[in-house]
Scaffold this motif. Structure first.
Motif: not given
Length: 240
Positions: A38-47, A85-91, A103-107
């Motif tokens: 995962i890259y910081e500040q990417d907008q990707n909600g995968d877990v 609500y905003d899924d940008y990555r914090i780290a 991995f699981i999608t955000k949805q």
């Protein structure tokens, strides 16, 4: 390697039908050593769920890395951004060795949270634990000298990864860490951490062989840490 979903902390309270409901949502992914997950500040909600291997959670600022923590099999990353609500990555997150994940999608993860409140409850507990860990890290970086930072980190490693050895009163840290990684975990230079670790070896507190730390005088290490305030071992656990 983890094969049972209920070995994952946030899924421990799932009923059998919940496990059966979620299994089809899981997809396997493998990452090689040093690969960024995962890259910081990417907008990707995968877990991502760690099944084997270890990862680091970190940020880069002008090519300087600070490691917030490491995570091992059974840990989940990305669940907070998925819920927020905003899924940008914090780290950023990268593999420390070969890592196998689900991995699981955000949805899909949000569907799980809606259907099984225990998952949200445990995710909240882990968030509180993460804040507690980061608070202590901030204290290390802000108020302690390199010797005390290093002692506390080694004691943290013992509380999380320490194993008894064949030698009485000696404990091995069951994880290989370079001086560079240790330095980035406590916000000091590699040169300064190398000096402190050598001092600890000269004082008979630890020994290091092939990047593996063995604690040879645990009471002395503990006394160094307690000189700036006692933190019970249970409060040094990174994730319950």
């Amino acid at each position: 390697m983890i094969t049972d979903l209920r070995q994952i902390t946030i899924f421990q309270d799932l009923p059998d039908e919940g496990v059966e409901r979620i299994i089809p949502m899981l997809k396997k992914r493998q990452f090689r050593k040093n690969q960024v997950i995962i890259y910081e500040q990417d907008q990707n909600g995968d877990v991502f769920i760690i099944r084997s291997g270890s990862i680091k959670v970190y940020s880069l600022l002008e090519d300087k890395e600070i490691i917030y923590g490491v995570a091992f099999p059974g840990h989940v990353v990305g669940e907070i951004e998925a819920i927020y609500y905003d899924d940008y990555r914090i780290a950023s997150i990268a593999a420390m060795e070969t890592v196998h994940t689900w991995f699981i999608t955000k949805q899909d993860f949000l569907k799980i949270v809606d259907e099984y409140p225990s998952v949200l409850r445990r995710a909240y507990w882990l968030l509180v634990e993460s804040v507690r860990i980061l608070n202590r890290k901030a204290q290390y970086i802000s108020f302690l000298d390199t010797r005390l930072k290093a002692a506390n980190l080694i004691y943290d490693l013992y509380c999380n990864l320490g194993m008894e050895t064949d030698t009485e009163s000696a404990y091995i840290i069951d994880y290989k860490l370079t001086h560079h990684v240790i330095a980035n975990m406590i916000g000091v230079t590699r040169e300064s951490i190398s000096k402190v670790l050598k001092d600890f070896q000269d004082e008979g507190i630890i020994s290091i062989e092939r990047k593996t730390i063995t604690i040879t005088d645990l009471p002395k290490l503990r006394s160094i840490c307690d000189s700036v305030g006692h933190i019970p071992p249970k409060h040094r656990i990174w994730y319950a």
